[in-house]
Write an enzyme that holds these catalytic residues in place. Structure first.
Site, short mmCIF file in Angstrom:
data_model
loop_
_atom_site.label_atom_id
_atom_site.label_comp_id
_atom_site.label_asym_id
_atom_site.label_seq_id
_atom_site.Cartn_x
_atom_site.Cartn_y
_atom_site.Cartn_z
N ASP A 16 -2.97 -18.15 2.43
CA ASP A 16 -4.13 -18.82 1.82
C ASP A 16 -4.70 -19.87 2.79
O ASP A 16 -5.92 -20.00 2.95
CB ASP A 16 -3.79 -19.43 0.45
CG ASP A 16 -2.44 -20.12 0.40
OD1 ASP A 16 -1.70 -20.11 1.41
OD2 ASP A 16 -2.10 -20.70 -0.66
N LYS A 38 3.47 -15.39 2.98
CA LYS A 38 3.41 -16.20 1.76
C LYS A 38 4.85 -16.55 1.42
O LYS A 38 5.37 -16.23 0.35
CB LYS A 38 2.70 -15.40 0.65
CG LYS A 38 2.40 -16.18 -0.61
CD LYS A 38 1.34 -17.26 -0.44
CE LYS A 38 1.20 -18.08 -1.72
NZ LYS A 38 0.32 -19.26 -1.56
N TYR A 60 0.81 -1.22 0.00
CA TYR A 60 0.00 0.00 0.00
C TYR A 60 0.85 1.27 0.00
O TYR A 60 0.34 2.35 -0.26
CB TYR A 60 -0.96 0.02 1.20
CG TYR A 60 -2.01 -1.07 1.17
CD1 TYR A 60 -1.95 -2.10 0.23
CD2 TYR A 60 -3.05 -1.10 2.07
CE1 TYR A 60 -2.89 -3.10 0.20
CE2 TYR A 60 -4.01 -2.10 2.05
CZ TYR A 60 -3.92 -3.10 1.12
OH TYR A 60 -4.86 -4.10 1.09
N ASP A 82 -5.28 -6.56 5.91
CA ASP A 82 -6.49 -5.87 5.43
C ASP A 82 -7.55 -6.92 5.08
O ASP A 82 -8.70 -6.83 5.51
CB ASP A 82 -6.10 -5.03 4.20
CG ASP A 82 -7.25 -4.18 3.70
OD1 ASP A 82 -8.20 -3.93 4.47
OD2 ASP A 82 -7.21 -3.76 2.52
N ASP A 111 -11.01 -8.32 7.55
CA ASP A 111 -12.41 -8.27 7.08
C ASP A 111 -13.05 -9.66 7.21
O ASP A 111 -14.20 -9.79 7.64
CB ASP A 111 -12.49 -7.83 5.62
CG ASP A 111 -12.72 -6.32 5.49
OD1 ASP A 111 -12.40 -5.60 6.45
OD2 ASP A 111 -13.22 -5.87 4.45
C1 IPM Z 1 -9.09 -0.61 6.16
C2 IPM Z 1 -9.54 -0.06 4.84
C3 IPM Z 1 -8.43 0.79 4.27
C4 IPM Z 1 -7.21 -0.10 4.13
C5 IPM Z 1 -8.77 1.47 2.95
C6 IPM Z 1 -10.00 2.33 3.08
C7 IPM Z 1 -7.61 2.25 2.39
O1 IPM Z 1 -9.89 -1.09 3.98
O2 IPM Z 1 -8.83 0.19 7.08
O3 IPM Z 1 -8.98 -1.82 6.28
O4 IPM Z 1 -7.11 -0.86 3.18
O5 IPM Z 1 -6.37 -0.06 4.99
MG MG Z 2 -9.91 -2.99 4.86
#
Ligand code: IPM
Ligand code: MG
Length: 360
Positions: free
Chosen positions: A227, A195, A146, A251, A255
């Site tokens: 994975d 990985k 990133y 990231d 989620d």
């Molecule tokens: C998070 C979000 C951010 C990230 C985005 C909005 C840039 O997805 O905080 O996880 O990828 O870090």
């Molecule tokens: Mg995120």
């Protein structure tokens, strides 16, 4: 005590949920005799609308001069919002990445656990849930893909895009140390996710994590390929305590982990630097589809405020009181729509904030 707190309402449901978290902090002040001086900071779409860019130097300076930052969420609907007609470096998300970098918030802590009261919302089968799960993802936040060099070029009429993934050993070591310190106060297990069967950056990651592990003989370290980790999170989530991983893997996995709990509206997060300073935000996004409707769940932001009290302001008993109030409201059967189930009492964003504030 007196503290200065930067508030970033942001976009979408951000202003609504930050409003409720502020209500809770005000109640904490009243009850425990503190003074919080708030300063509002613009970030993301709100900053684009007001200043033309997703993050200004003024915003960075204000945040830096405070004891901690509490944030809602940023970003809009990529299909319809004018913010996404701008070039990528001027969009809301670029502001979030830039403030993380400017404040050196390299350690992102994202707890994911199953609330007893909300077991019914967990999408996993009962035999997979077992005794429940309680893990924390420690995500490296200011390096990797990133933040690497990126460009899009055209070579001989063929479009080509390049992103680079770089980590040096210092970046790996400091996040690994955080993960081991956290594991030391929990179930003493670190799962480092990489990985390493493909990537050089992962092979270095593994080596450095092993060097750090040598200083923590009481903590069990295991390595897991990313994975496989994605599979294990839905196969046997109870095996995890602390998951340590790099920026992009963290990231994605965070989620997944939060969705597995079934209550993404409940999960807080903290982004920390080397000092006590941190930025606290819910793990969920700005949910533009329900913005302004008064139905968003403010609990993740309220619990993020509790994390802020504990980690940045050293106000442990105040943090406990906020967490206990949340637990109490759930026990009494109050639910926002995202966690609603049969027989419970459905309430909106503001009512949920009021109910929690009353119980502090
Ligand atoms: C998070 C979000 C951010 C990230 C985005 C909005 C840039 O997805 O905080 O996880 O990828 O870090
Ligand atoms: Mg995120």
């Amino acid at each position: 005590m007196e503290y200065k707190i930067s508030l970033i309402p942001g976009d979408g449901i951000g202003p609504e949920i930050v409003g409720e978290a502020k209500k809770i902090l005000d109640k904490v002040c009243e009850k425990y005799g503190h003074t919080f001086n708030y300063e509002e900071v613009l970030l993301g779409g709100a900053s684009i609308d007001a200043c033309g860019v997703p993050l200004t130097q003024e915003a960075i300076d204000t945040a830096k001069s405070s004891d901690a930052v509490l944030m809602g969420s940023i970003g809009g609907d990529a299909k319809t919002s004018p913010w996404y007609k701008l070039e990528p470096s001027k969009r809301p998300e670029a502001g979030l990445l830039a403030i993380r970098k400017a404040l050196n918030l390299f350690a992102n802590l994202r707890p994911a656990y199953l609330y007893n009261e909300l077991k019914g919302a967990c999408p996993l089968k009962e035999e997979v849930i077992g005794d429940g799960f309680d893990m924390i993802i420690v995500r490296e936040l200011t390096g990797g893909l990133y933040f690497g060099e990126r460009k899009t070029v055209e070579e001989n009429g063929v479009r080509k895009a390049i992103d680079t993934l770089t980590y040096d050993e210092k970046e790996i070591r400091r996040i690994a140390v955080k993960a081991f310190e956290i594991a030391d106060k929990r179930k003493k297990k670190v799962t480092s996710v990489d990985k390493a069967n493909v990537l050089d950056s992962s092979r270095l990651w593994r080596k450095v994590v092993e060097e750090v592990a040598a200083d923590y003989p009481d903590i069990t370290l295991e390595h897991m390929l990313v994975d496989n980790c994605a599979m294990q999170l839905v196969h046997n989530p109870g095996q995890f305590d602390v998951i340590l991983t790099e920026n992009m893997f963290g990231d994605i996995l965070s989620d997944e982990a939060s969705m597995v709990t079934g209550s993404i509206g409940m999960l807080s997060s903290a982004s920390l630097n080397e000092t006590k300073f941190g930025l606290y935000e819910p793990s969920h996004g700005s949910a533009p589809d329900i913005a302004g409707k008064g139905i968003a769940n403010p609990i993740a932001t309220i619990l993020s405020a509790a994390m802020m009290l504990r980690f940045s302001l050293d106000l442990d008993k105040e943090a406990d009181a906020v967490e206990a109030a949340v637990q109490q409201v759930l026990k009494e059967g109050y639910r926002t729509v995202d966690i609603m189930s049969e027989g419970m009492k459905q309430v909106g964003t503001k009512e949920m904030g009021d109910l929690i504030a009353e119980r502090i």
